[in-house]
Design an enzyme around this catalytic site. Structure first.
Site, PDB file in Angstrom:
ATOM      1  N   LYS A 158       0.990  -1.088   0.131  1.00  0.00           N
ATOM      2  CA  LYS A 158      -0.023   0.269   0.038  1.00  0.00           C
ATOM      3  C   LYS A 158       0.712   1.109  -0.257  1.00  0.00           C
ATOM      4  CE  LYS A 158      -3.049   2.630   2.181  1.00  0.00           C
ATOM      5  NZ  LYS A 158      -3.544   2.614   4.097  1.00  0.00           N
ATOM      6  N   GLY A 197      -9.234   9.081   9.174  1.00  0.00           N
ATOM      7  CA  GLY A 197      -9.614   8.820  10.490  1.00  0.00           C
ATOM      8  C   GLY A 197     -10.397  10.752  11.244  1.00  0.00           C
ATOM      9  N   THR A 213      -9.232   3.501  12.070  1.00  0.00           N
ATOM     10  CA  THR A 213     -10.281   4.169  13.008  1.00  0.00           C
ATOM     11  C   THR A 213     -11.528   3.246  13.116  1.00  0.00           C
ATOM     12  OG1 THR A 213      -8.351   5.650  12.122  1.00  0.00           O
ATOM     13  CG2 THR A 213      -9.976   6.238  13.836  1.00  0.00           C
TER      14      THR A 213
END
Length: 266
Positions: free
Chosen positions: A104, A165, A214
């Site tokens: 990633k 987030g 998150t």
């Protein structure tokens, strides 16, 4: 079509039974992380490797044991890298440590929003692809940027829904829908999702999967939330395959007038 049985996520020629990818940081405990993975059965889990780590044991013994125990595919990421040279170095280390060509790609351009460095992302992705990596680049919803990533060989891309987030969900539906219409490779929404309904929404638009961290890790009950997101992803995909009705400005009667007594039609 039942998405569970007949519809797999395909990335770089590999098929995965789930369209949910799960991050592995910020959980209350390794035991909670393990339960979340067991509950949601993700296609892959992400793992970051700092340059200080030279072997799996230096990452986290508990974390490493969980991954080996559950035998879930690992997607290393280059989290925290701000320069292309850092990305390349960490990616090569991750390939050696985790024994995988998957990566990633995270190249951060702004510390406040954690927005990707859009000026250098495409060239960095191209370098990694030439080095034999299966690159999943974290990017914005910019159409030109995403097309550039595809043009250099990325067979999948990972645009954000909102900054990492924040949990805001898709803040620019127009851009994301346009991106889905114009880009033909698989696309996984990465960053900004906060609710299972957000995941359902983007899957209904035709996105191929979501990557969460998150939203699950900081939930009051991460295990229940992991299960909720797994169900939401399946529901969204099946809704996309089913084909939604067209929206109408005026009410449309669901019961026809034919056969209704005349005094009910006055």
């Amino acid at each position: 079509m039942n998405a569970d049985q007949n519809d797999c996520l395909e990335l770089y020629g590999h098929q995965f039974p789930s369209r949910l990818l799960l991050g592995t940081s910020r959980y209350p405990s390794p035991a909670v992380l393990e339960s979340c993975i067991q509950e949601s059965k993700p296609a892959m889990v992400t793992a970051s490797l700092r340059r200080q780590g030279a072997n799996p044991e230096q990452i986290s013994s508990g974390f490493w044991e969980i991954l080996k125990k559950l035998n879930v595919p690992i997607l290393p990421n280059t989290a925290g890298c701000h320069r292309p040279e850092e990305v390349i170095q960490v990616a090569h280390m991750a390939r050696e440590v985790f024994e995988t060509d998957w990566i990633k790609l995270e190249l951060i351009g702004d510390d406040y929003t954690l927005q990707p460095d859009t000026l250098h992302l495409v060239a960095t992705a191209e370098r990694l692809i030439k080095d034999g990596f299966k690159v999943l680049p974290y990017c914005t919803d910019d159409l030109i940027l995403c097309q550039g990533l595809v043009d250099v060989g990325c067979q999948a891309i990972m645009p954000w829904a909102a900054p990492i987030g924040t949990g805001k969900g898709p803040i620019n539906p127009y851009a994301l829908k346009l991106l889905r219409e114009r880009i033909s490779v698989p696309m996984i929404i990465d960053a900004g999702l906060g609710l299972p309904s957000h995941a359902t929404m983007v899957l209904e638009w035709g996105y191929d999967g979501v990557l969460l961290n998150t939203a699950v890790a900081l939930a009051h009950n991460p295990i229940k939330m992991a299960n909720a997101f797994a169900g939401a992803v399946k529901a969204g995909r099946e809704a996309f395959l089913a084909g939604a009705m067209l929206e109408h400005e005026q009410a449309q009667a669901s019961t026809p007038n034919l056969g209704i007594p005349f005094w009910h039609q006055s």
